[in-house]
Design an enzyme around this catalytic site. Structure first.
Site, PDB file in Angstrom:
ATOM      1  N   ARG A  14       0.834  -1.217   0.000  1.00  0.00           N
ATOM      2  CA  ARG A  14       0.000   0.000   0.000  1.00  0.00           C
ATOM      3  C   ARG A  14       0.864   1.261   0.000  1.00  0.00           C
ATOM      4  NH1 ARG A  14      -2.960  -3.685  -0.699  1.00  0.00           N
ATOM      5  NH2 ARG A  14      -5.044  -4.036   0.131  1.00  0.00           N
ATOM      6  N   SER A  34     -10.538  -0.625   3.440  1.00  0.00           N
ATOM      7  CA  SER A  34      -9.770  -0.751   4.688  1.00  0.00           C
ATOM      8  C   SER A  34      -9.292   0.630   5.118  1.00  0.00           C
ATOM      9  CB  SER A  34      -8.529  -1.625   4.475  1.00  0.00           C
ATOM     10  OG  SER A  34      -8.890  -2.911   4.078  1.00  0.00           O
ATOM     11  N   GLU A  66      -4.574   3.694   6.179  1.00  0.00           N
ATOM     12  CA  GLU A  66      -4.335   3.522   4.741  1.00  0.00           C
ATOM     13  C   GLU A  66      -4.941   4.694   3.964  1.00  0.00           C
ATOM     14  OE1 GLU A  66      -5.532  -0.247   2.642  1.00  0.00           O
ATOM     15  OE2 GLU A  66      -6.541   1.150   1.276  1.00  0.00           O
TER      16      GLU A  66
END
Ligand code: FAD
Ligand code: EPU
Length: 341
Positions: free
Chosen positions: A167, A241, A337
């Protein structure tokens, strides 16, 4: 056309109702260039900040945006090169990611089928090296072109230049807000190299009664799994998420496992362990929690949701409480995130 003082509720999947001082869409590099020039000349605000927006599916607005929001709508998909094993496909940053995946599957180009149904656009896909079900875009990435906002020139990035991580990429960290990604080229495979090692895919394929592996079947399995646990932003506001899974040292994992035998962790090539943050959050009692309009999803604790008219700050405050409780109970620090604006 530049619009003034416009709500960007419809442009972010959390559905947060904030206002941008200025808002415009662009569908070519020339238009982008003109808008950036305009913003530099504009005296509408002192900071002259710019925010590039794709599908708004990985962003949380905690306040009004005092600057120019530019929505990238550069379109077009074309094959730029072919060889014995690969097809090199270039897609405009404003193309929808999932539509691109379906287009590849229709053409029998393999490599992105596990990444089905991820919301958002092509341009943001390298930002955080999107990933799901054992595949990340770095696995099919070839190059991208990006416009440097200050130098006003196009720069080409190869796989190495992007420094992709979990990520993560150069665009999220060291070049944050410096570049506008205008197109991305993917290197897709003529012969599929199916990746169904991620547990649930195999089970889902069996449940579907899929006799032979195919790009369509794998894509459908991924779509089924995702739809069963991730909230649809069209129904309930969210950005997937909210936190990343956490990487911890093996020794720390072992000692946590003694106290919490159910803890979920995956070994990493560097010897560390990636632990499922969703499990940690659930154990702290947050799953299904709701405070006003902000909440933690009932089926996936990693996903924070907007039940209606939540302010971005309410979602952010909830994320702060979750981080603190996970830290207290497990001594593990969670990172967000989602991009916080
Ligand atoms: P935006 O939210 O518009 O932008 C994200 C960031 O990128 C912002 O900082 C923005 O400024 C920047 N940006 C956008 N476009 C450009 C550009 N052209 N040039 C430079 N900067 C740009 N992600 C995963 O990795 N895996 C998943 O499985 C996954 N599942 C999700 C499920 C749901 C239900 C939701 C809502 C989200 C999920 N996400 C997942 C997160 C999200 O889909 C991805 O991060 C996606 O790539 C974001 O694309 P976007 O166009 O909406 O980006
Ligand atoms: N888990 C729980 N409770 C929860 C949620 C998860 O115990 O509330 C446990 C599950 O039982 C499972 C493990 O955690 O053992 C992993 O769960 P899951 O397979 O749902 O995946 P995840 O780690 O929660 C990650 C990505 C998703 C991606 C999926 C599938 C991150 C931050 N998230 O979720 O990506 O779709 O794997 O590959 O890495 C996103 O980035 O927005 C996103 C949705």
């Amino acid at each position: 056309m530049v619009q003034k003082s416009i709500s960007i509720k419809q442009y972010n999947t959390f559905g947060i109702n904030v206002y941008a001082d200025l808002f415009a869409k662009f569908s070519s590099i020339d238009e982008l260039h003109e808008l950036l020039e305009f913003n530099q000349r504009s005296t509408f605000n002192d900071q002259r900040k710019t925010l590039i927006l794709g599908g708004g599916s990985n962003i949380l607005f905690t306040k009004n945006f005092e600057g120019l929001v530019l929505k990238n709508e550069i379109k077009g998909i074309k094959v730029i090169k072919e060889d014995e094993h690969h097809i090199y496909v270039q897609a405009g940053a404003g193309e929808n990611w999932h539509q691109f995946v379906l287009y590849c599957i229709k053409n029998n180009w393999a490599g992105v089928e596990n990444l089905s149904l991820i919301p958002g656009n092509i341009g943001a896909s390298p930002m955080q090296n999107i990933g799901a079900y054992g595949v990340e875009i770095k696995d099919v990435f070839y190059s991208l072109e990006a416009y440097h906002i200050r130098d006003k020139k196009i720069v080409n990035f190869t796989l190495n230049d992007c420094e992709f991580g979990y990520r993560d990429s150069v665009f999220k960290k060291k070049f944050n807000n410096e570049f506008v990604i205008t197109d991305v080229t993917f290197r897709l495979n003529r012969i599929p190299n199916f990746n169904i090692s991620y547990g649930a895919i195999g089970q889902e394929l069996e449940k579907m009664g899929a006799k032979d592996l195919s790009l369509q079947a794998v894509s459908q399995a991924v779509i089924n799994i995702r739809s069963s646990k991730l909230p649809d932003p069209a129904v309930i506001g969210n950005a997937g998420s909210f936190f990343k899974n956490a990487e911890i040292q093996n020794s720390k994992f072992k000692s946590l496992k003694e106290t919490f035998p159910g803890i979920v962790g995956y070994d990493l090539p560097n010897g560390n362990v990636k632990i499922a943050a969703g499990w940690l959050i659930e154990q702290c009692g947050w799953k299904g929690y709701r405070k006003g309009n902000a909440g933690c999803h009932v089926k996936q604790a990693l996903v924070l949701v907007n039940y209606g008219h939540a302010k971005g700050s309410e979602i952010y405050d909830l994320s702060e409480e979750i981080i603190q409780s996970v830290k207290e109970k497990f001594g593990v620090g969670l990172e967000r995130e989602v991009n916080i604006i």
